[in-house]
Design a protein around this motif. Structure first.
Motif: not given
Lengths: 116, 114
Positions: B1-7
């Protein structure tokens, strides 16, 4: 500038039947081509890509696509679909000469609806 | 997941209120992007960044601003949200070694403006 056309907004197909999702692009320069898949309530995942070389590209989950430069097309195909292939599919293009600021341009998407 | 976090992943707000969406990455990627996804339009580029404090506009940047004060965070701000900004917003990163334009996407943030 580049543009991408996905003429079919929705493609219904029965399970185990073959399917083709169409993608045409417009560009005055050479391009890289991509297909992404989006399962419900998820982000986009790369299915396959054409960068150079063989015009027939194989991707994940049994999908393949063929780059046709003369027809400016990059159609996606699968010989036998499964219920789990139900998703939205996006074709995308980027400029081969774009360099570090290269940006990805997307089509409007095709919803593949696989029916039992 | 390429280390992406959305918030946040989901947000409902009212017209005229400010909204900030955050994209966080853990792998020190230089290039980050914000897209919006709407039925019949596919994904359209809002803004992108090519380094800390280096950002540029995409095709649908009106009504949006971005900031990138550190490598790992790329913020998208709607100063005064409108109903036309109801959408699903995706953050994406590009590997520095690749000039093909290939992107890796986050899970998306669904914004509803009432």
């Amino acid at each position: 500038a580049q543009s991408v056309t996905q003429l079919d907004s929705q493609v219904p197909v029965f399970e185990e039947a073959p399917v083709e999702l169409r993608c045409n692009y417009s560009s005055s320069v050479s391009v890289y081509l991509f297909w992404y898949v989006q399962y419900p309530n998820q982000g986009l995942q790369l299915l396959l890509k054409y960068l150079s070389g063989s015009t027939l590209v194989k991707g994940i989950n049994g999908f393949e696509a063929e780059f046709n430069k003369s027809q400016t097309s990059f159609h996606l195909r699968k010989p036998s679909v499964h219920i789990s292939d139900t998703a939205e599919y996006f074709c995308a293009v980027s400029d081969m000469s774009g360099g570090a600021t290269n940006k990805l341009i997307f089509g409007t998407g095709t919803l593949l609806a696989v029916q039992p | 997941d390429a280390g992406i976090t959305q918030s946040p992943r989901h947000k409902v707000t009212e017209t005229g209120t400010p909204v900030t969406l955050r994209c966080h990455q853990t792998e020190n990627h230089r290039y980050m992007y914000w897209y919006r996804q709407d039925p019949g339009h596919g994904l359209r580029l809002i803004h992108y960044s090519y380094g800390v404090k280096d950002t540029d506009k995409g095709e649908v940047s009106d009504g949006y601003s971005v900031s990138r004060s550190k490598t790992e965070d790329f913020l998208l701000t709607l100063e005064s949200a409108t109903s036309s900004q109801t959408s699903v917003y995706f953050c994406a990163i590009r590997l520095a070694a690749s000039n093909t334009g290939e992107l890796f996407f986050g899970e998306g943030s669904r914004l509803t403006v009432l």
